[in-house]
Design an enzyme around this catalytic site. Structure first.
Site, PDB file in Angstrom:
ATOM      1  N   LYS A  22      19.229  37.477  56.774  1.00 15.07           N
ATOM      2  CA  LYS A  22      19.531  36.790  57.931  1.00 15.07           C
ATOM      3  C   LYS A  22      18.599  35.711  58.470  1.00 15.07           C
ATOM      4  CE  LYS A  22      18.151  38.635  61.940  1.00 15.07           C
ATOM      5  NZ  LYS A  22      17.754  37.696  62.959  1.00 15.07           N
ATOM      6  N   ASN A  23      17.389  35.976  58.188  1.00 18.51           N
ATOM      7  CA  ASN A  23      16.562  35.097  58.540  1.00 18.51           C
ATOM      8  C   ASN A  23      16.469  33.615  57.465  1.00 18.51           C
ATOM      9  OD1 ASN A  23      15.651  36.228  60.869  1.00 18.51           O
ATOM     10  ND2 ASN A  23      14.020  37.261  59.753  1.00 18.51           N
ATOM     11  N   CYS A 116      16.005  38.947  71.123  1.00 18.07           N
ATOM     12  CA  CYS A 116      15.471  40.137  71.426  1.00 18.07           C
ATOM     13  C   CYS A 116      14.159  39.869  72.315  1.00 18.07           C
ATOM     14  CB  CYS A 116      14.906  40.843  70.130  1.00 18.07           C
ATOM     15  SG  CYS A 116      16.038  41.534  69.116  1.00 18.07           S
ATOM     16  N   ARG A 121       8.148  33.475  73.298  1.00 17.23           N
ATOM     17  CA  ARG A 121       8.187  32.866  72.420  1.00 17.23           C
ATOM     18  C   ARG A 121       8.557  31.404  72.651  1.00 17.23           C
ATOM     19  NH1 ARG A 121      11.898  36.381  68.325  1.00 17.23           N
ATOM     20  NH2 ARG A 121      13.270  36.653  70.061  1.00 17.23           N
ATOM     21  N   ASP A 305       8.025  42.050  61.597  1.00 21.31           N
ATOM     22  CA  ASP A 305       9.292  42.743  61.603  1.00 21.31           C
ATOM     23  C   ASP A 305       9.349  43.953  60.880  1.00 21.31           C
ATOM     24  OD1 ASP A 305      10.455  40.666  62.932  1.00 21.31           O
ATOM     25  OD2 ASP A 305      11.514  39.613  61.132  1.00 21.31           O
ATOM     26  N   ARG A 397      22.500  43.139  64.976  1.00 14.88           N
ATOM     27  CA  ARG A 397      22.169  41.737  64.793  1.00 14.88           C
ATOM     28  C   ARG A 397      21.560  41.445  63.493  1.00 14.88           C
ATOM     29  NH1 ARG A 397      18.158  40.394  67.924  1.00 14.88           N
ATOM     30  NH2 ARG A 397      18.447  38.231  67.084  1.00 14.88           N
TER      31      ARG A 397
END
Length: 426
Positions: A22-23, A116, A121, A305, A397
């Site tokens: 995903k990232n 999230c 951030r 993570d 997600r």
């Protein structure tokens, strides 16, 4: 809202294939805006965040098709640089659109991104990086406008090795005049994947994976066919789940070199691990050992993570472990849920002390964010009795049907998806 229902207490066993990252996929999808034609991306996972990004690209005028694990994006018809607020609020990763939209249209309008709730951030590093390339920044209420008649390469030092800021600068600088050098750049594998994708389109970038990245601007980028790297966080989640349930699991299509810090921690806990090319096998028999101290930090250190997932394993280990979170200050929200399942964890500021217990017990718990949700699924698989995980949309997600992944390993996990009743208006 969907729920996951888990009958725990069974060791996981079997082999699974790890889907695309995903990232890595999200910034690469954004970078497709820089191409003058259709880009084909393979190994793209089916996730809520991917759907949101494709939705944004469609609203910007791109033509998108997602079939299986392949995405086609034709950005030639893109006609807007104004990211829609409703979609931007759904996903923090929409911030990746700033760099490519600015490079292509010489202006971009975004809103403060969502995502999230795991702590503050800020996007100041993104904005400062684009300013260094020549952009003027103007904030109007919730809108942020970036404009530049042209982008010019520059030397940019990041105060913190932000992944998103590094990637935004890379994408903008790819079409800037001259040379850009980013120092104290993020080093994550996803940064390397973005570099490789941009270079496949004709960019001239080197150094990704180190703390210094050099981008020589070019005038045009072209279509390409590219395969996304495997998801190291999904792989790590599966490895931890195997160890926590005292099972034996093999992962294929993963990259062991991306998981060195996790594999080191698992070995310290007593997990048996073997690797060969793109295959990892883990085996755990009997109770594991506590790990004295783990500190999350940017890559290649232990990833934030995977912090919540490894905490589940440590809560079942013999002894006392210390987990220190240095990346996000709001990332211990899963602790209360684990305590509800019988874990003995206390939090002091950014440190958690985990005293191992013999077993966890099923309970109804709530996923407060993406990785916390994955941790609760692991806890449910390892616990005695039934666990119900609510707010599953957070998990969706970042995991492509997490219940199916664990079903393939023998986990008893099902999705309870309520059917909406239609009103009889007659």
């Amino acid at each position: 809202m969907d729920k996951l229902v888990i009958e725990g207490g069974r060791p996981l066993s079997g082999t699974i294939h790890i889907h695309g990252a995903k990232n890595a996929a999200l910034p690469i999808l954004a970078a497709s805006l820089l191409s003058e034609g259709a880009v084909q991306l393979r190994n793209v996972p089916r996730l809520l965040d991917i759907d949101v990004m494709l939705g944004i690209l469609s609203r910007l005028g791109c033509k998108t098709v997602h079939k299986g694990d392949t995405v086609m994006i034709d950005a030639g018809s893109a006609d807007s640089s104004h990211v829609p607020e409703d979609l931007m609020k759904q996903m923090r990763s929409s911030i990746f659109l700033m760099g490519p939209l600015l490079a292509r249209f010489k202006e971009v309008c975004i809103y403060q991104p969502g995502g999230c709730a795991i702590g503050e951030r800020k996007i100041d590093l993104h904005l400062r990086g684009l300013q260094a390339l020549g952009a003027a920044i103007e904030e109007q209420d919730q809108q942020i406008w970036c404009r530049a008649s042209k982008l010019v390469g520059n030397d940019i030092h990041l105060d913190f090795p932000s992944v998103g800021a590094t990637e935004n600068i890379m994408m903008a600088a790819a079409l800037a005049e001259g040379t850009t050098v980013i120092t104290n750049a993020a080093r994550e594998p996803e940064i390397q994947d973005l570099q490789n994708f941009l270079n496949s389109m004709g960019a001239s970038i080197m150094g990704a994976g180190t703390d210094t990245i050099t981008i020589q601007g070019v005038t045009r980028l072209y279509p390409c066919d590219y395969e996304i790297i495997p998801d190291r966080i999904v792989a790590g989640t599966a490895l931890i789940a195997a160890a926590a349930t005292r099972g034996t699991v093999t992962l294929t299509h993963c990259n062991p070199s991306h998981l060195v810090s996790l594999l080191h921690v698992l070995r310290r806990a007593g997990v048996q691990i073997s690797t060969c090319n793109d295959i990892i096998t883990v085996s755990s028999v009997g109770r594991l050992k506590a790990v004295e101290r783990i500190v999350t930090s940017p890559y290649p250190s232990f990833p934030t993570d995977l912090q919540s997932q490894i905490m589940v394993l440590l809560s079942l280990a013999d002894g006392v472990s210390l987990m220190k979170e240095t990346v996000f200050e709001g990332r211990f929200k899963h602790v209360d849920e684990l305590v509800r399942m019988g874990a003995d964890i206390s939090v002091d500021m950014n440190a958690a002390i985990i005293r191992g217990v013999p077993r966890l017990y099923g309970a109804t718990v709530e996923a407060t964010d993406l990785r916390a949700g994955a941790a609760l699924v692991i806890a449910g698989l390892a616990a005695q009795g039934k666990t119900i995980v609510e707010q599953v949309y957070h998990i969706d997600r970042g995991y492509d049907r997490i219940e199916i992944m664990f079903q393939r390993l023998g986990g008893v996990v099902s999705r309870d998806a309520p059917v909406l009743k239609q009103l009889d208006l007659a």
